[in-house]
Write a protein that holds these residues in place. Sequence first.
Motif, PDB file in Angstrom:
ATOM      1  N   ILE A  33      10.369  18.747  27.368  1.00 30.51           N
ATOM      2  CA  ILE A  33      10.131  17.862  28.516  1.00 30.51           C
ATOM      3  C   ILE A  33       9.379  16.651  27.995  1.00 30.51           C
ATOM      4  O   ILE A  33       8.357  16.784  27.318  1.00 30.51           O
ATOM      5  CB  ILE A  33       9.280  18.542  29.601  1.00 30.51           C
ATOM      6  N   GLY A  34       9.893  15.481  28.318  1.00 27.81           N
ATOM      7  CA  GLY A  34       9.257  14.261  27.842  1.00 27.81           C
ATOM      8  C   GLY A  34       9.002  13.281  28.960  1.00 27.81           C
ATOM      9  O   GLY A  34       9.566  13.396  30.053  1.00 27.81           O
ATOM     10  N   TRP A  35       8.128  12.340  28.675  1.00 29.78           N
ATOM     11  CA  TRP A  35       7.866  11.219  29.586  1.00 29.78           C
ATOM     12  C   TRP A  35       8.162   9.923  28.846  1.00 29.78           C
ATOM     13  O   TRP A  35       7.658   9.700  27.740  1.00 29.78           O
ATOM     14  CB  TRP A  35       6.414  11.231  30.058  1.00 29.78           C
ATOM     15  N   PHE A  36       8.982   9.103  29.462  1.00 29.78           N
ATOM     16  CA  PHE A  36       9.281   7.772  28.964  1.00 29.78           C
ATOM     17  C   PHE A  36       8.811   6.763  30.009  1.00 29.78           C
ATOM     18  O   PHE A  36       8.612   7.112  31.173  1.00 29.78           O
ATOM     19  CB  PHE A  36      10.791   7.608  28.745  1.00 29.78           C
ATOM     20  N   GLU A  41       8.962  -5.818  31.352  1.00 31.37           N
ATOM     21  CA  GLU A  41       9.747  -6.597  30.392  1.00 31.37           C
ATOM     22  C   GLU A  41      10.981  -5.828  29.935  1.00 31.37           C
ATOM     23  O   GLU A  41      11.682  -6.248  29.009  1.00 31.37           O
ATOM     24  CB  GLU A  41       8.879  -6.944  29.179  1.00 31.37           C
ATOM     25  N   ASN A  42      11.229  -4.688  30.582  1.00 35.30           N
ATOM     26  CA  ASN A  42      12.431  -3.886  30.328  1.00 35.30           C
ATOM     27  C   ASN A  42      12.424  -3.196  28.976  1.00 35.30           C
ATOM     28  O   ASN A  42      13.499  -2.894  28.428  1.00 35.30           O
ATOM     29  CB  ASN A  42      13.692  -4.743  30.465  1.00 35.30           C
ATOM     30  N   GLU A  43      11.248  -2.956  28.441  1.00 37.26           N
ATOM     31  CA  GLU A  43      11.163  -2.202  27.202  1.00 37.26           C
ATOM     32  C   GLU A  43      10.956  -0.731  27.530  1.00 37.26           C
ATOM     33  O   GLU A  43      10.154  -0.390  28.400  1.00 37.26           O
ATOM     34  CB  GLU A  43      10.000  -2.707  26.349  1.00 37.26           C
ATOM     35  N   ARG A  44      11.677   0.149  26.829  1.00 32.05           N
ATOM     36  CA  ARG A  44      11.535   1.588  27.057  1.00 32.05           C
ATOM     37  C   ARG A  44      10.758   2.194  25.901  1.00 32.05           C
ATOM     38  O   ARG A  44      11.017   1.897  24.734  1.00 32.05           O
ATOM     39  CB  ARG A  44      12.903   2.263  27.182  1.00 32.05           C
ATOM     40  N   GLU A  45       9.833   3.054  26.250  1.00 37.91           N
ATOM     41  CA  GLU A  45       8.982   3.675  25.234  1.00 37.91           C
ATOM     42  C   GLU A  45       8.837   5.157  25.543  1.00 37.91           C
ATOM     43  O   GLU A  45       8.618   5.539  26.702  1.00 37.91           O
ATOM     44  CB  GLU A  45       7.588   3.020  25.244  1.00 37.91           C
ATOM     45  N   ARG A  46       8.948   5.984  24.525  1.00 40.82           N
ATOM     46  CA  ARG A  46       8.629   7.395  24.710  1.00 40.82           C
ATOM     47  C   ARG A  46       7.113   7.533  24.703  1.00 40.82           C
ATOM     48  O   ARG A  46       6.462   7.213  23.717  1.00 40.82           O
ATOM     49  CB  ARG A  46       9.241   8.267  23.635  1.00 40.82           C
ATOM     50  N   VAL A  47       6.577   8.019  25.781  1.00 35.75           N
ATOM     51  CA  VAL A  47       5.120   8.123  25.944  1.00 35.75           C
ATOM     52  C   VAL A  47       4.627   9.429  25.347  1.00 35.75           C
ATOM     53  O   VAL A  47       3.645   9.457  24.598  1.00 35.75           O
ATOM     54  CB  VAL A  47       4.756   8.040  27.433  1.00 35.75           C
ATOM     55  N   SER A  48       5.280  10.519  25.699  1.00 31.53           N
ATOM     56  CA  SER A  48       4.827  11.831  25.270  1.00 31.53           C
ATOM     57  C   SER A  48       5.962  12.829  25.424  1.00 31.53           C
ATOM     58  O   SER A  48       6.908  12.594  26.183  1.00 31.53           O
ATOM     59  CB  SER A  48       3.622  12.277  26.116  1.00 31.53           C
ATOM     60  N   CYS A  49       5.842  13.948  24.719  1.00 32.93           N
ATOM     61  CA  CYS A  49       6.847  14.999  24.822  1.00 32.93           C
ATOM     62  C   CYS A  49       6.212  16.326  24.446  1.00 32.93           C
ATOM     63  O   CYS A  49       5.314  16.381  23.589  1.00 32.93           O
ATOM     64  CB  CYS A  49       8.024  14.695  23.909  1.00 32.93           C
ATOM     65  N   ILE A  50       6.664  17.386  25.112  1.00 30.62           N
ATOM     66  CA  ILE A  50       6.245  18.744  24.768  1.00 30.62           C
ATOM     67  C   ILE A  50       7.504  19.536  24.448  1.00 30.62           C
ATOM     68  O   ILE A  50       8.460  19.551  25.228  1.00 30.62           O
ATOM     69  CB  ILE A  50       5.401  19.382  25.902  1.00 30.62           C
ATOM     70  N   SER A  51       7.518  20.125  23.292  1.00 34.30           N
ATOM     71  CA  SER A  51       8.747  20.744  22.815  1.00 34.30           C
ATOM     72  C   SER A  51       8.919  22.139  23.383  1.00 34.30           C
ATOM     73  O   SER A  51       7.998  22.733  23.941  1.00 34.30           O
ATOM     74  CB  SER A  51       8.737  20.800  21.290  1.00 34.30           C
ATOM     75  N   SER A  52      10.119  22.680  23.251  1.00 34.80           N
ATOM     76  CA  SER A  52      10.371  24.063  23.627  1.00 34.80           C
ATOM     77  C   SER A  52       9.773  24.983  22.568  1.00 34.80           C
ATOM     78  O   SER A  52       9.380  24.529  21.494  1.00 34.80           O
ATOM     79  CB  SER A  52      11.870  24.305  23.738  1.00 34.80           C
ATOM     80  N   GLY A  53       9.666  26.241  22.910  1.00 35.73           N
ATOM     81  CA  GLY A  53       9.187  27.212  21.921  1.00 35.73           C
ATOM     82  C   GLY A  53       7.691  27.185  21.760  1.00 35.73           C
ATOM     83  O   GLY A  53       6.964  27.834  22.495  1.00 35.73           O
ATOM     84  N   ALA A  87      -3.921  -2.180  32.003  1.00 35.19           N
ATOM     85  CA  ALA A  87      -2.875  -2.991  32.627  1.00 35.19           C
ATOM     86  C   ALA A  87      -1.542  -2.826  31.900  1.00 35.19           C
ATOM     87  O   ALA A  87      -0.477  -2.821  32.534  1.00 35.19           O
ATOM     88  CB  ALA A  87      -3.296  -4.451  32.661  1.00 35.19           C
ATOM     89  N   GLU A  88      -1.593  -2.653  30.596  1.00 31.03           N
ATOM     90  CA  GLU A  88      -0.355  -2.528  29.817  1.00 31.03           C
ATOM     91  C   GLU A  88       0.336  -1.178  29.999  1.00 31.03           C
ATOM     92  O   GLU A  88       1.439  -0.968  29.482  1.00 31.03           O
ATOM     93  CB  GLU A  88      -0.598  -2.791  28.332  1.00 31.03           C
ATOM     94  N   ASP A  89      -0.279  -0.266  30.736  1.00 36.45           N
ATOM     95  CA  ASP A  89       0.386   0.986  31.087  1.00 36.45           C
ATOM     96  C   ASP A  89       1.292   0.826  32.309  1.00 36.45           C
ATOM     97  O   ASP A  89       2.003   1.764  32.672  1.00 36.45           O
ATOM     98  CB  ASP A  89      -0.648   2.083  31.366  1.00 36.45           C
ATOM     99  N   THR A  90       1.235  -0.328  32.943  1.00 30.18           N
ATOM    100  CA  THR A  90       2.083  -0.570  34.099  1.00 30.18           C
ATOM    101  C   THR A  90       3.555  -0.449  33.716  1.00 30.18           C
ATOM    102  O   THR A  90       4.026  -1.120  32.800  1.00 30.18           O
ATOM    103  CB  THR A  90       1.809  -1.973  34.679  1.00 30.18           C
ATOM    104  N   ALA A  91       4.269   0.417  34.418  1.00 30.62           N
ATOM    105  CA  ALA A  91       5.669   0.691  34.076  1.00 30.62           C
ATOM    106  C   ALA A  91       6.231   1.671  35.100  1.00 30.62           C
ATOM    107  O   ALA A  91       5.493   2.242  35.913  1.00 30.62           O
ATOM    108  CB  ALA A  91       5.783   1.288  32.682  1.00 30.62           C
TER     109      ALA A  91
END
Length: 118
Positions: A33-36, A41-53, A87-91
């Motif tokens: 499960i991840g958060w993007f 400005e239409n930039e996509r960034e992977r913020v965090s992820c937790i893996s299976s297992g 402020a830069e976390d706005t998305a």
Amino acid sequence: VQLVESGGGLVQSGGSLRLSCATSGFTFHDYAIGWFRQTPENERERVSCISSGDDSTLYADSVKGRFTISRDSATHTAYLQMNNLKAEDTAVYYCMMNVDCQPYGAYWGQGSQVTVSS
């Protein structure tokens, strides 16, 4: 497969929010499960992820030490605790489910707006 997000909103700089991602339709713990996020400005960034297992986690450098990802197998819900917001976390924040922490071929939530005022 369904992913439904909640918890976004408007917060002042330095404040906190917790995003939730309620899931259904798949074996929760078998997938990452991840958060993007997508910025104005239409930039996509992977913020965090937790893996299976083993539930290992990863974070973007921009949020390390401020954000925490977690998952609750009893309720099939993932969370993103966001502290000391800037402020830069706005998305628009999206949760995703996939076999790994990559976005290709993933299932996505509807998105949740987070706005941080300075």
